[in-house]
Design an enzyme around this catalytic site. Structure first.
Site, mmCIF file in Angstrom:
data_model
loop_
_atom_site.group_PDB
_atom_site.id
_atom_site.type_symbol
_atom_site.label_atom_id
_atom_site.label_comp_id
_atom_site.label_asym_id
_atom_site.label_seq_id
_atom_site.Cartn_x
_atom_site.Cartn_y
_atom_site.Cartn_z
ATOM 1 N N ASP A 101 0.584 -0.747 0.037
ATOM 2 C CA ASP A 101 0.024 -0.120 0.105
ATOM 3 C C ASP A 101 1.210 1.545 -0.071
ATOM 4 O O ASP A 101 2.552 1.322 0.022
ATOM 5 C CB ASP A 101 -0.808 0.052 1.210
ATOM 6 N N SER A 108 -12.745 10.300 -40.618
ATOM 7 C CA SER A 108 -11.218 9.615 -40.370
ATOM 8 C C SER A 108 -11.557 8.372 -41.245
ATOM 9 O O SER A 108 -10.408 8.055 -41.248
ATOM 10 C CB SER A 108 -10.459 9.601 -39.820
ATOM 11 N N LYS A 129 -1.629 11.871 -35.966
ATOM 12 C CA LYS A 129 -2.255 10.383 -36.258
ATOM 13 C C LYS A 129 -0.937 9.615 -36.646
ATOM 14 O O LYS A 129 -0.931 8.482 -36.683
ATOM 15 C CB LYS A 129 -2.945 10.769 -37.211
#
EC number: 3.4.21.-
Length: 1012
Positions: free
Chosen positions: A30, A652, A692
């Site tokens: 933790d 696209s 892209k």
């Protein structure tokens, strides 16, 4: 994940230690990062069975300390009698200050027979009660089984020879370190004086209204009249305190009261007795106060406490038989159990009862407790401690497994033989790469596989290229849990959840709140709250997503989409970029839940699922297609993504859909396509080319389409298809080569479809660009932001930076990176860029500039702490340092700016002095003066060391003081006539002549005469 053993095994150490404590301790993964040491402590006891052959063992499986439990024997009168406490082998408070329990298991069985007994008789019942010991109403052998209705928390009639195993499972994961009640340095006149530091975290407080105008009346008796004013259940095995007061009123003269508090154990006997008042005379007509202020240390609690009782003894000075005695009382008190509300401290408890065991037999209790321990200062000198590792994946996986423990057959009490058989199953649970063969035999395989997929890092380790699947938690996990997941308000998360944007400055994206979307694939046109029916599929379909494989072997074409958020129609902000795949057929089961149920129609009337229903696609397709987000592409497979992405808009994917419709490839095409087809068969340009391109390169793909891409296919559809390897079908059917002309008045749908190309110059866009330029000229900060964005766009890392921002919402990692980045003139900078880095002379700042930067850093740090008066100028006047404790105290008390270089010692508490013993001073003086065997330190040197301890308030010398003491010791040694004589210097070793080699027995040595 941690602790990789080999290529096929990947263990989660924490859950392995929880389920199999005998494998050793493991740090709790933790975010409580304290330096600690791991330790396993054993507990072994041989308990003798009483005359009735029955007894009870009480275990505290989650108690963070040396206490393990207690043993009671059943008497012939039906009551239990305390026998002894069960502890760990080592008394932890003697060597350690703080503790956290990691795991614990205990086994109870008997394998010995007393003299004259020839058969091992007796059975065991065991139950884990989700409450405290005092809350049990029936502790008989049979009644014990009614303490819980959970079948995984109780077992009955186990042969005493087989035995039972008690397994400690955590009830909470918000665990801090607990002070163990360790002794602290103290000096007192009483040789038995002891001072300890007990836990004050999470106390359990019992408030008892002892009396509310209670009326007492009785006649005088010799020795007094005793009544029990109250008796209440409490639970305590550690130190406690009692506070409060009672108010007595009387009209009788000469009344005398005595009060005694009893702390009673589980067996009904008084463990601790405290007299609160003795011969306390009451004054008639006034309020007589009886205060309570009692502290009970842990050392006096020799057995578990389960109740408290207050007795009042009433008498009368000079009373005679028949005299009337009366009084009234009101008041309350509070019992505080230190650390009593810590998870596992007092609840749950596990009770193991045995019956009909031969008298004199031995019941063996053996087990192991694993701890995280912080040693005391003395032990810390010789014991290495390490930080725990924060591993959210391991912690998340452990929580998911234990939250389903009832369905996975994980119990708290076991027949020992069954627990031993389950160890292989537990190893499968702890090993993330195990094939779950044993779990499949028990029917647990599907559950564990589903939990593995939800646990974020697990998917990344099973499929290394699938690291982006780690982003599927959050909303994705809630969707996978189906209709069982609820928000804090009680409503389903699917109806109230919102996905988070890249940072706090970007508005949250609405997904399911209003069944709309604001995520678009272009910067030109944003639909005005289009209604999307059925974004969320039914819970049954969602739960079926657990069984989906991450890898899909199917033909597909790929295209990238830039996802943006919008504040309004003209102020878009780029957020992320994602790769999509076009698959033939209706395959909504492969889509994330946020994309299901939404589709758009083509010119031929076929559907394309995954698009927002806004207008039509300007394509004629011969079949139905589905668009799904992906995270990667392998040889002949695509890796599906479960990121909560809404339906897409824009054009696209037109090129990829057209290619899929014509050629129908059998395997994924390893080239991403982008472009919009118009009515003349031409491929139009798109925006965000570098973004892209970076998205395609990140997946190892090239990008094809018009413009300067990896594969420049031109602007004509015929040229495009000639440059791709394909298997043409229906070559004569290419509607894109001879697409019929559509007049401008063909309708609003066609207008919307044609307007959906990703980038077109418009007057509105030009106006927005001019507005941004004007804002940049006025606001330098905005100018810097635009420069950063242009730098990201030019280098093609906009998407990477957006993804990084998602994983670092508070910018902590980015601040650390910038703070530790190599500066101009540094050694690493010169090694990488030479004497001039980044085109400028590689020299460091001037001393004055460096000092100003330091003052600024100190000022900013103080500002984050709420100390606003520490400006850079004030820090410079203060000697280039932050405010001292006295200056802070002065500012906090007066709210006036303290004067620089003024310490304000009156506002600082004087440091508490701590005395050092003569033995400690003598040991330190001997150690500093010389090694063992040399002359003893003279008294003058011992006095010098004592002065250092006095100056340091009982602490040892620092580095400067140690240097002075060493010099003093050297001077005293030279002046001391009794010092040991110097050792003679060793003579240099002279190499001896090498002896001649040994000749053979019959070989004569050759002399010089023989050679002549």
């Amino acid at each position: 994940m941690t602790n990789l053993q080999d290529q096929t095994q990947q263990i989660v150490p924490f859950i392995r230690s929880l389920l199999m404590p005998t494998t050793g301790p493991a740090s709790i993964p933790d975010d409580t990062l304290e330096k600690h040491t791991l330790r396993s402590e054993t507990s072994t006891y041989n308990l003798t069975v009483g005359d009735t052959g029955s007894g009870l063992i009480v275990f505290f499986p989650g108690f963070p300390g040396s206490i393990v439990g207690a043993h009671y024997t059943l008497q012939s009168n039906g009551n239990y009698k305390f026998d002894q406490m069960l502890l760990t082998a080592q008394n932890l408070p003697a060597s350690y200050n703080y503790c956290r329990l990691v795991s614990r298991s205990l086994t109870v069985r008997s394998s010995t027979l007393p003299g004259g007994v020839y058969a091992l008789n007796g059975t065991i019942n065991a139950v884990t009660f989700q409450g405290s010991l005092s809350e049990l109403t029936d502790v008989s052998y049979n009644g014990l089984m009614s303490a819980t209705a959970n079948i995984n928390d109780k077992i009955g009639n186990v042969l005493v020879g087989e035995g039972v195993t008690v397994l400690s499972l955590p009830t909470s994961y918000d665990l801090g370190y607990v002070r163990l009640g360790d002794p602290i340095p103290a000096i007192g006149l009483d040789p038995k004086m002891v001072a300890t530091c007990d836990s004050s975290d999470r106390p359990r407080v019992y408030t008892i209204t002892a009396a509310d105008d209670y009326q007492f009346s009785s006649q005088y008796q010799a020795g007094g009249v005793t009544i029990t004013l109250f008796s209440a259940n409490i639970d305590a095995i550690t130190s406690l305190s009692i506070g409060g007061e009672l108010v007595f009123q009387t009209s009788v003269q000469g009344l005398i009261l005595g009060a005694t508090i009893y702390l009673i154990g589980f067996d009904g006997t008084a463990v601790i007795t405290r007299a609160v008042a003795a011969d306390n005379g009451l004054t008639a007509g006034t309020d007589n106060l009886m205060p309570f202020n009692i502290v009970i240390p842990t050392s006096e609690i020799t057995q578990p406490i389960t109740s408290i009782k207050l007795e009042i003894v009433t008498s009368k000075s000079g009373g005679q038989a028949g005299d009337q005695m009366s009084w009234s009382a009101s008041g309350s008190l509070a019992v505080t159990i230190h650390g009593g509300n810590y998870p596992g401290a007092l609840r749950p408890v596990t009770l193991v009862a045995y019956e009909r065991v031969a008298t004199g037999s031995v019941v063996t209790v053996a087990g192991v407790s694993n701890f995280e321990l912080i040693p005391n200062p003395e032990l810390a000198k010789n014991l290495v401690t390490e930080y725990g590792r924060f591993d959210p994946g391991a912690m998340n996986y452990t929580k998911l497994i234990l939250s389903e423990r009832d369905r996975l057959g994980i119990k708290t009490v076991w027949p020992t033989r069954e627990y031993t058989d389950f160890r292989e199953y537990f190893m499968e649970v702890a090993d993330l790469n195990s094939p779950l063969k044993i779990a499949g035999a028990f029917g647990f395989k599907d559950i564990i596989r589903a939990l593995r997929r939800i646990a974020v890092p697990v998917v990344s380790t099973l499929f290394p290229p699938a690291a982006p699947l780690a982003h599927a938690i959050g909303e994705g996990v809630d969707y996978l849990l189906g209709d069982e997941a609820q928000a804090a308000s009680g409503t389903a998360r699917a109806a109230s959840g919102k996905a988070r944007a890249a940072s706090g400055r970007i508005r949250q994206l609405t997904l399911a709140a209003d069944k709309g979307y604001e995520v678009v694939a272009n910067l030109f046109q944003v639909p005005q709250n289009p209604v999307v029916d059925g974004i969320l599929a039914s819970p049954g379909i969602l739960r079926g997503a657990h069984n989906l494989d991450c890898v899909l072997r199917e033909g597909a074409t790929l295209f990238p989409v830039v996802i943006t958020t919008v504040e309004d129609a003209m102020t878009p902000k780029a957020l992320n970029s994602k790769m999509f795949a076009v698959i033939e057929g209706v395959r909504e089961d492969l889509q994330p839940p946020s994309q299901r149920g939404s589709f758009i129609r083509t010119l031929s009337g076929h559907r394309v699922y995954g698009y927002a229903p806004d207008g039509v696609l300007p394509l004629e397709t011969g079949r139905v297609y589905t668009v799904v987000p992906i995270d990667g592409v392998w040889d002949d497979s695509i890796m599906l993504s479960k990121d909560p992405i809404p339906p897409i808009v824009g054009s696209s994917g037109n090129l990829a859909i057209a290619y899929m419709d014509v050629f129908r490839p059998k395997v994924p095409i390893h080239v991403a396509m982008t472009g919009a087809l118009n009515a003349y068969g031409e491929i139009e340009n798109v925006s965000f080319r570098s973004t892209k391109l970076a998205t395609a390169h990140r997946l190892g793909l090239k990008l094809a389409g018009p413009g300067a891409f990896d594969v420049n296919t031109g602007s004509n559809w015929a040229t495009f298809i000639k440059r791709f390897p394909h298997n043409p079908r229906d070559w004569d059917r290419l509607p894109y080569l001879n697409l019929p002309y559509l007049p401008p008045n063909a309708g609003r749908q066609y207008d919307l479809a044609m307007a959906a190309s990703e980038f077109k110059e418009t007057p509105e866009l030009e106006s927005a660009v001019r507005a941004m330029e004007a804002a940049a000229n006025v606001d330098p900060l905005f100018q810097s932001a635009l420069s950063v964005f242009m730098w990201l766009e030019e280098n093609g890392i906009v998407t990477d930076m957006a993804n990084f921002a998602l994983s670092d919402p508070n910018a902590h990692r980015m601040r650390n990176f910038l703070a530790n980045a190599p500066q101009a003139g540094s050694k690493s900078q010169r090694a990488k860029y030479g004497t001039a880095g980044y085109g400028v002379e590689a020299r460091g700042p001037t001393p004055e500039g460096a000092q100003r930067e330091k003052d600024t850093r100190i000022s900013k740090k103080m500002e984050t702490m709420g100390i606003y008066f520490a400006t850079p100028e004030w820090v410079a006047l203060n000697g280039h340092r932050g405010p001292s404790p006295g200056q802070l105290k002065y500012w906090q008390n007066t709210r006036e700016i303290p004067d620089p270089n003024e310490d304000y010692l009156d506002y600082v508490h004087a440091e508490k002095s701590r005395l050092a013993s003569e033995g400690q001073i003598l040991r330190a003086a001997t150690s500093i003066y010389g090694a063992p065997g040399q002359a003893e330190p003279p008294q003058a040197f011992i006095d010098e060391v004592a002065k250092v301890y006095e100056v340091n308030h009982g602490r040892g010398p620092n580095q400067e003081q140690m240097k002075d003491l060493l010099l003093t010791a050297m001077e005293m040694k030279h002046r001391n006539p009794r010092r040991a004589p110097p050792k003679p210097k060793p003579k240099p070793n002279v190499p001896t002549q090498r002896p001649p080699g040994r000749l053979g027995r019959w070989i004569r040595a050759v002399s010089d005469e023989d050679l002549e």
